[in-house]
Design a protein around this motif. Structure first.
Motif, PDB file in Angstrom:
ATOM      1  N   TYR A 126     120.980  14.505 -35.571  1.00 28.10           N
ATOM      2  CA  TYR A 126     122.126  15.166 -34.941  1.00 28.10           C
ATOM      3  C   TYR A 126     121.749  15.691 -33.556  1.00 28.10           C
ATOM      4  O   TYR A 126     122.473  15.468 -32.572  1.00 28.10           O
ATOM      5  CB  TYR A 126     122.625  16.322 -35.807  1.00 28.10           C
ATOM      6  N   ALA A 127     120.621  16.399 -33.466  1.00 28.64           N
ATOM      7  CA  ALA A 127     120.222  17.017 -32.204  1.00 28.64           C
ATOM      8  C   ALA A 127     119.986  15.974 -31.112  1.00 28.64           C
ATOM      9  O   ALA A 127     120.262  16.227 -29.932  1.00 28.64           O
ATOM     10  CB  ALA A 127     118.964  17.862 -32.419  1.00 28.64           C
ATOM     11  N   LYS A 128     119.481  14.824 -31.509  1.00 27.20           N
ATOM     12  CA  LYS A 128     119.236  13.758 -30.523  1.00 27.20           C
ATOM     13  C   LYS A 128     120.515  13.407 -29.779  1.00 27.20           C
ATOM     14  O   LYS A 128     120.509  13.182 -28.562  1.00 27.20           O
ATOM     15  CB  LYS A 128     118.669  12.521 -31.225  1.00 27.20           C
ATOM     16  N   GLY A 129     121.632  13.397 -30.503  1.00 26.53           N
ATOM     17  CA  GLY A 129     122.923  13.110 -29.889  1.00 26.53           C
ATOM     18  C   GLY A 129     123.403  14.211 -28.963  1.00 26.53           C
ATOM     19  O   GLY A 129     124.327  13.997 -28.167  1.00 26.53           O
ATOM     20  N   ARG A 130     122.771  15.398 -29.053  1.00 22.86           N
ATOM     21  CA  ARG A 130     123.114  16.522 -28.180  1.00 22.86           C
ATOM     22  C   ARG A 130     122.076  16.694 -27.082  1.00 22.86           C
ATOM     23  O   ARG A 130     122.079  17.706 -26.367  1.00 22.86           O
ATOM     24  CB  ARG A 130     123.212  17.821 -28.994  1.00 22.86           C
ATOM     25  N   GLY A 131     121.163  15.734 -26.957  1.00 25.60           N
ATOM     26  CA  GLY A 131     120.164  15.802 -25.895  1.00 25.60           C
ATOM     27  C   GLY A 131     119.007  16.726 -26.181  1.00 25.60           C
ATOM     28  O   GLY A 131     118.335  17.188 -25.260  1.00 25.60           O
ATOM     29  N   ILE A 132     118.741  17.001 -27.469  1.00 26.09           N
ATOM     30  CA  ILE A 132     117.658  17.901 -27.857  1.00 26.09           C
ATOM     31  C   ILE A 132     116.707  17.196 -28.815  1.00 26.09           C
ATOM     32  O   ILE A 132     117.138  16.542 -29.762  1.00 26.09           O
ATOM     33  CB  ILE A 132     118.205  19.184 -28.513  1.00 26.09           C
ATOM     34  N   ILE A 133     115.426  17.330 -28.561  1.00 31.58           N
ATOM     35  CA  ILE A 133     114.386  16.871 -29.483  1.00 31.58           C
ATOM     36  C   ILE A 133     113.907  18.078 -30.291  1.00 31.58           C
ATOM     37  O   ILE A 133     113.585  19.121 -29.713  1.00 31.58           O
ATOM     38  CB  ILE A 133     113.196  16.259 -28.719  1.00 31.58           C
ATOM     39  N   ILE A 134     113.883  17.947 -31.603  1.00 30.96           N
ATOM     40  CA  ILE A 134     113.294  18.992 -32.449  1.00 30.96           C
ATOM     41  C   ILE A 134     111.871  18.535 -32.774  1.00 30.96           C
ATOM     42  O   ILE A 134     111.666  17.658 -33.612  1.00 30.96           O
ATOM     43  CB  ILE A 134     114.110  19.234 -33.733  1.00 30.96           C
ATOM     44  N   ALA A 135     110.906  19.102 -32.077  1.00 32.73           N
ATOM     45  CA  ALA A 135     109.520  18.654 -32.222  1.00 32.73           C
ATOM     46  C   ALA A 135     108.942  19.038 -33.578  1.00 32.73           C
ATOM     47  O   ALA A 135     108.231  18.254 -34.215  1.00 32.73           O
ATOM     48  CB  ALA A 135     108.661  19.234 -31.101  1.00 32.73           C
ATOM     49  N   ASP A 136     109.238  20.255 -34.012  1.00 32.97           N
ATOM     50  CA  ASP A 136     108.773  20.723 -35.319  1.00 32.97           C
ATOM     51  C   ASP A 136     109.611  21.922 -35.722  1.00 32.97           C
ATOM     52  O   ASP A 136     110.360  22.481 -34.916  1.00 32.97           O
ATOM     53  CB  ASP A 136     107.277  21.063 -35.306  1.00 32.97           C
ATOM     54  N   THR A 137     109.493  22.300 -36.972  1.00 32.36           N
ATOM     55  CA  THR A 137     110.272  23.435 -37.463  1.00 32.36           C
ATOM     56  C   THR A 137     109.620  23.978 -38.717  1.00 32.36           C
ATOM     57  O   THR A 137     108.772  23.323 -39.337  1.00 32.36           O
ATOM     58  CB  THR A 137     111.724  23.018 -37.755  1.00 32.36           C
ATOM     59  N   LYS A 138     110.015  25.190 -39.090  1.00 32.53           N
ATOM     60  CA  LYS A 138     109.541  25.716 -40.371  1.00 32.53           C
ATOM     61  C   LYS A 138     110.734  26.245 -41.154  1.00 32.53           C
ATOM     62  O   LYS A 138     111.651  26.847 -40.601  1.00 32.53           O
ATOM     63  CB  LYS A 138     108.481  26.794 -40.193  1.00 32.53           C
ATOM     64  N   PHE A 139     110.722  25.966 -42.438  1.00 31.94           N
ATOM     65  CA  PHE A 139     111.751  26.443 -43.354  1.00 31.94           C
ATOM     66  C   PHE A 139     111.116  27.410 -44.338  1.00 31.94           C
ATOM     67  O   PHE A 139     109.900  27.400 -44.564  1.00 31.94           O
ATOM     68  CB  PHE A 139     112.354  25.280 -44.151  1.00 31.94           C
ATOM     69  N   GLU A 140     111.983  28.221 -44.941  1.00 26.74           N
ATOM     70  CA  GLU A 140     111.565  29.020 -46.087  1.00 26.74           C
ATOM     71  C   GLU A 140     112.510  28.724 -47.236  1.00 26.74           C
ATOM     72  O   GLU A 140     113.712  28.511 -47.034  1.00 26.74           O
ATOM     73  CB  GLU A 140     111.562  30.514 -45.753  1.00 26.74           C
TER      74      GLU A 140
END
Length: 310
Positions: free
Chosen positions: A211-225
């Motif tokens: 989804y973010a790619k279509g908004r021009g954003i790369i999500i390099a990494d993330t953390k969830f709980e």
């Protein structure tokens, strides 16, 4: 613009804890009120200056992802209006920056997913050719996209301490030990829950990235709980895919071999690195321009992700 909220002062509910950013109150035996303040931590130190609208942005971004990704795993939200659970004179403190959530038992791990080799992962890779024991191809450049996302769990640190990367086997063992009593009679065990968390985390990350790619954003990494209810059902808790829990890069500024700018505390970190400061509490005060630019970056992340104005 509303006055920044450095810390909440709700007296109509019992205060349970104050974290780096969030204040948590008990609503009743089954629900909590989580207030996201405008506090900012850098290098695991809470700084003395709030970032205007930061808490509002983090709440709005997390709520956006909870709604978009709710088909993957249940989440903590109850849908109850936070203003309905506090005294009338406290409503301003929760407006736009709080959620009423289910009381769930947290898993004792940070569920980290990496899609690019950067940060502590890059340092680990340079030293060992692996990240958290996961062997990777040789010759990767800084910020290069990995062949596939990897799950690299970490222990949860107390405020002021650093999370510690651990192997998946250690994460399973920690979950097994910590959750044994809570899972008694459910037919589940902690090692299974760790595996469920790994599968859910990677799927959440992959769908968010698309989804973010279509908004021009790369999500390099993330953390969830993640947390569990009395039946042992896994839930997504805390925050999700915010600029505080993720590394967002503008796609048009991405280049392998370089550390791209990010939609988060970049200006604060850059400023702090110029100071003769030991990266221990108390943190230094921030100049007004650093505060303003950081606030604008958080707001830009929300607007670019959602296509809406805050």
């Amino acid at each position: 613009m509303t006055t920044p909220l450095y810390q909440s002062s709700i007296t109509s509910l019992p205060l349970l804890s104050k974290g780096k950013v969030r204040d948590i109150y008990a609503v009743d035996a089954d629900k909590l009120l989580i207030v996201t303040t405008d506090r900012l931590s850098a290098f695991d130190v809470i700084l003395p200056d709030p970032i205007p609208r930061k808490g509002e942005v983090l709440t709005a971004v997390a709520d956006f992802w909870f709604a978009k990704l709710g088909h993957i795993v249940p989440n903590q939200l109850t849908g109850i209006d936070p203003e309905s659970v506090v005294a009338e004179n406290e409503r301003e403190q929760v407006r736009g920056r709080a959620v009423v959530v289910k009381r769930l038992r947290p898993l004792p791990i940070e569920a980290v997913v990496r899609g690019y080799v950067i940060g502590s992962g890059w340092k680990d890779y340079q030293e060992t050719g692996a990240i958290c024991g996961i062997a990777l191809p040789t010759g990767l450049k800084m910020a290069q996209k990995l062949p596939a996302p990897i799950f690299t769990p970490a222990t949860k640190a107390a405020v002021g301490d650093h999370d510690e990367n651990v192997s998946f086997a250690v994460a399973q063992a920690n979950c097994a030990a910590d959750l044994a009593e809570a899972l008694a009679g459910t037919g589940k065990n902690g090692a299974q829950l760790a595996d469920e968390a790994r599968i859910a985390a990677i799927r959440l990350y992959e769908e968010a990235c698309a989804y973010a790619k279509g908004r021009g954003i790369i999500i390099a990494d993330t953390k969830f709980e993640f947390g569990i209810d009395a039946a042992g059902t896994l839930h997504l808790i805390d925050e999700a895919l915010t600029p505080d829990s993720s590394r967002f890069w503008p796609a048009d500024q991405y280049e392998e071999g370089k550390n791209p700018p990010s939609y988060d505390k970049q200006f604060v970190r850059d400023y702090l690195e110029t100071l003769d400061w030991g990266k221990k509490a108390p943190g230094p005060k921030l100049p007004a321009d650093v505060i303003a630019r950081t606030s604008a970056k958080y707001i830009e992340a929300y607007e670019r992700l959602t296509g809406k104005t805050l």
